[in-house]
Design a protein around this motif. Sequence first.
Motif, PDB file in Angstrom:
ATOM      1  N   MET A 207       0.908  -1.109  -0.007  1.00 41.67           N
ATOM      2  CA  MET A 207      -0.066  -0.022   0.176  1.00 41.67           C
ATOM      3  C   MET A 207       0.801   1.259  -0.052  1.00 41.67           C
ATOM      4  SD  MET A 207      -3.050   1.077  -0.016  1.00 41.67           S
ATOM      5  CE  MET A 207      -3.917  -0.376   0.536  1.00 41.67           C
ATOM      6  N   VAL A 208       0.852   2.084  -0.967  1.00 44.98           N
ATOM      7  CA  VAL A 208       1.380   3.360  -1.012  1.00 44.98           C
ATOM      8  C   VAL A 208       0.710   4.517  -0.609  1.00 44.98           C
ATOM      9  CG1 VAL A 208       2.640   5.005  -2.466  1.00 44.98           C
ATOM     10  CG2 VAL A 208       2.488   2.590  -3.097  1.00 44.98           C
ATOM     11  N   THR A 209       1.219   5.362   0.210  1.00 40.83           N
ATOM     12  CA  THR A 209       0.525   6.299   1.079  1.00 40.83           C
ATOM     13  C   THR A 209       1.243   7.748   0.933  1.00 40.83           C
ATOM     14  OG1 THR A 209      -1.097   6.900   2.550  1.00 40.83           O
ATOM     15  CG2 THR A 209       0.818   5.891   3.305  1.00 40.83           C
ATOM     16  N   LEU A 210       0.490   8.919   1.435  1.00 39.67           N
ATOM     17  CA  LEU A 210       1.390   9.832   1.899  1.00 39.67           C
ATOM     18  C   LEU A 210       0.992  10.292   3.275  1.00 39.67           C
ATOM     19  CD1 LEU A 210       0.467  12.375  -1.134  1.00 39.67           C
ATOM     20  CD2 LEU A 210       2.583  10.695  -1.015  1.00 39.67           C
ATOM     21  N   LEU A 211       1.693  11.004   3.953  1.00 40.27           N
ATOM     22  CA  LEU A 211       1.455  11.290   5.392  1.00 40.27           C
ATOM     23  C   LEU A 211       0.483  12.514   5.454  1.00 40.27           C
ATOM     24  CD1 LEU A 211       5.205  10.797   7.088  1.00 40.27           C
ATOM     25  CD2 LEU A 211       3.107   9.361   7.152  1.00 40.27           C
ATOM     26  N   GLU A 212      -0.785  12.287   4.761  1.00 39.50           N
ATOM     27  CA  GLU A 212      -1.751  13.291   4.718  1.00 39.50           C
ATOM     28  C   GLU A 212      -2.950  12.620   5.514  1.00 39.50           C
ATOM     29  OE1 GLU A 212      -1.798  14.924   1.086  1.00 39.50           O
ATOM     30  OE2 GLU A 212       0.297  15.767   1.031  1.00 39.50           O
ATOM     31  N   GLU A 213      -4.000  13.109   5.841  1.00 38.70           N
ATOM     32  CA  GLU A 213      -5.122  12.715   6.320  1.00 38.70           C
ATOM     33  C   GLU A 213      -5.863  11.788   5.419  1.00 38.70           C
ATOM     34  OE1 GLU A 213      -7.029  15.244  10.013  1.00 38.70           O
ATOM     35  OE2 GLU A 213      -6.304  16.443   8.304  1.00 38.70           O
ATOM     36  N   MET A 214      -6.413  12.112   4.278  1.00 40.54           N
ATOM     37  CA  MET A 214      -7.099  11.542   3.435  1.00 40.54           C
ATOM     38  C   MET A 214      -6.496  10.169   2.932  1.00 40.54           C
ATOM     39  SD  MET A 214      -9.537  14.169   1.350  1.00 40.54           S
ATOM     40  CE  MET A 214     -10.456  12.756   0.436  1.00 40.54           C
ATOM     41  N   PRO A 215      -5.315  10.190   2.425  1.00 39.42           N
ATOM     42  CA  PRO A 215      -4.618   9.007   1.916  1.00 39.42           C
ATOM     43  C   PRO A 215      -4.488   8.027   2.910  1.00 39.42           C
ATOM     44  CG  PRO A 215      -3.368  11.008   0.909  1.00 39.42           C
ATOM     45  CD  PRO A 215      -4.353  11.498   2.234  1.00 39.42           C
ATOM     46  N   VAL A 216      -3.972   8.336   4.165  1.00 39.70           N
ATOM     47  CA  VAL A 216      -3.751   7.505   5.318  1.00 39.70           C
ATOM     48  C   VAL A 216      -5.048   6.911   5.621  1.00 39.70           C
ATOM     49  CG1 VAL A 216      -3.232   7.562   7.923  1.00 39.70           C
ATOM     50  CG2 VAL A 216      -1.859   8.824   6.209  1.00 39.70           C
ATOM     51  N   GLN A 217      -6.169   7.510   5.836  1.00 37.73           N
ATOM     52  CA  GLN A 217      -7.338   6.815   6.111  1.00 37.73           C
ATOM     53  C   GLN A 217      -7.910   5.831   4.931  1.00 37.73           C
ATOM     54  OE1 GLN A 217      -9.040   7.259   9.209  1.00 37.73           O
ATOM     55  NE2 GLN A 217     -10.064   5.420   8.119  1.00 37.73           N
ATOM     56  N   GLU A 218      -7.813   6.195   3.856  1.00 39.01           N
ATOM     57  CA  GLU A 218      -8.027   5.352   2.664  1.00 39.01           C
ATOM     58  C   GLU A 218      -7.286   4.317   2.773  1.00 39.01           C
ATOM     59  OE1 GLU A 218      -8.497   5.587  -2.248  1.00 39.01           O
ATOM     60  OE2 GLU A 218      -9.427   7.299  -0.932  1.00 39.01           O
ATOM     61  N   SER A 219      -5.960   4.240   3.079  1.00 37.99           N
ATOM     62  CA  SER A 219      -5.198   3.285   3.061  1.00 37.99           C
ATOM     63  C   SER A 219      -5.368   2.341   4.139  1.00 37.99           C
ATOM     64  CB  SER A 219      -3.508   3.916   3.187  1.00 37.99           C
ATOM     65  OG  SER A 219      -2.967   4.681   2.270  1.00 37.99           O
ATOM     66  N   LEU A 220      -5.488   2.892   5.172  1.00 39.64           N
ATOM     67  CA  LEU A 220      -5.981   2.042   6.422  1.00 39.64           C
ATOM     68  C   LEU A 220      -7.174   1.241   6.091  1.00 39.64           C
ATOM     69  CD1 LEU A 220      -5.144   4.179   9.521  1.00 39.64           C
ATOM     70  CD2 LEU A 220      -3.721   2.621   8.437  1.00 39.64           C
ATOM     71  N   ASP A 221      -8.221   1.976   5.533  1.00 41.09           N
ATOM     72  CA  ASP A 221      -9.510   1.218   5.206  1.00 41.09           C
ATOM     73  C   ASP A 221      -9.266  -0.017   4.261  1.00 41.09           C
ATOM     74  OD1 ASP A 221     -10.811   2.813   6.885  1.00 41.09           O
ATOM     75  OD2 ASP A 221     -11.637   4.329   5.470  1.00 41.09           O
ATOM     76  N   GLY A 222      -8.319   0.399   3.155  1.00 43.90           N
ATOM     77  CA  GLY A 222      -8.000  -0.488   2.180  1.00 43.90           C
ATOM     78  C   GLY A 222      -7.298  -1.765   2.562  1.00 43.90           C
ATOM     79  N   LEU A 223      -6.278  -1.668   3.423  1.00 46.60           N
ATOM     80  CA  LEU A 223      -5.537  -2.736   4.259  1.00 46.60           C
ATOM     81  C   LEU A 223      -6.431  -3.604   4.673  1.00 46.60           C
ATOM     82  CD1 LEU A 223      -2.638  -0.676   6.032  1.00 46.60           C
ATOM     83  CD2 LEU A 223      -2.500  -2.398   3.787  1.00 46.60           C
ATOM     84  N   ARG A 224      -7.645  -3.093   5.421  1.00 40.71           N
ATOM     85  CA  ARG A 224      -8.613  -4.200   6.117  1.00 40.71           C
ATOM     86  C   ARG A 224      -9.325  -4.800   5.050  1.00 40.71           C
ATOM     87  NH1 ARG A 224      -8.699   0.131   9.888  1.00 40.71           N
ATOM     88  NH2 ARG A 224     -10.173   1.323   8.626  1.00 40.71           N
TER      89      ARG A 224
END
Length: 357
Positions: A207-224
């Motif tokens: 999972m690639v992300t940036l240290l910003e709120e929206m990318p982090v939240q979408e990444s955590l949801d995507g991982l689950r």
Amino acid sequence: MPAPAVPAEFAAARLHVVTGKGGVGKTTVASALALALAQTGKRVLLAEVEGRQGLSQTFDVPPLGTQEVRLVTHPGGGELWGLSVDAKAALLEYLQLFYKLGRAGSALEKVGAIDFATTIAPGVRDVLLIGKIYEAAGRPKGGRGSGGKGGGLHYDAVVLDAPPTGRAVRFLNVNAGVADVAKMGPIKSQADSITRMLRDPRTLVHMVTLLEEMPVQESLDGLRDLADVGLHLGAIIVNQVREPLLTPEQLTQLTGSAKTTKKDKALEDLVRDELTSAGLRPTNPMVKGLIREGRDHALRLDLQAEMAREIADAGPPVVELPALNGGMDDGGIAVLADELAEGLLGHDMDQTRQGGH
């Protein structure tokens, strides 16, 4: 809580699937990962499935087609090949392989049947797209029909630049995608085979992300969501991490909670003195502008640290990639490849360049 270390098994993965929210640099990271694998002496295939030609832009080569093209030959013996998978071409190949349609397949394309079939059944379209990855990942040395007489596989590793997080789960969960349109037959059989490959421990989804709120939240949801459908999670790759431009003391001065007119005046005097010492002639707009930018930078670092803690608590190993001031120009992709070779694959590129492995 520190992020877990990257397991040694990551370097032995056969298929690396790279996803992430749009705009986080997913294609760049997939390209850098493929290059990192090639630098370790492997023959690697890097494939895209969205038709955006992001790989050709990254490596500054002509648009990729449905045939595999060599992108890089590494002095250590590794090779990087590229492929842009097209659903229409994949369906024509599938029809020829299973039904021997020959010229009839071309006739179907002329009347629009191919476009209709790949649009009306998106699950089937995904099976066809991943089917090309499945074939490449399992192709024996010597190519199809060789029976694997040479031993081993044609590619040591495959990197898939997958669709963004919002579509990745549906794309990778191919059995669910074809459940309503293919209960049996070749499509269902191929979907079953692809599912086994995707759920094999040697397939990792990064999972690639940036240290910003929206990318982090979408990444955590995507991982689950990815874990819920039985896929094996690889690393969280944090792209474009900014380094502090100021010392801790300077950051404290800029963000101190007890801001007063007197303290602001002292800070302005300090900046003005620093500028004068550097041979500049500071003006009030210049000084106030620098302080404002400094405070914005400090707030950005605070948010970055908060997001980093959330990612570290998520479970998967975390690999950070630096923000490159020059972008991908001047060898930027190679810099990221070196970072991934060490952080994700456990391979010291400095040692490799000195003759080690």
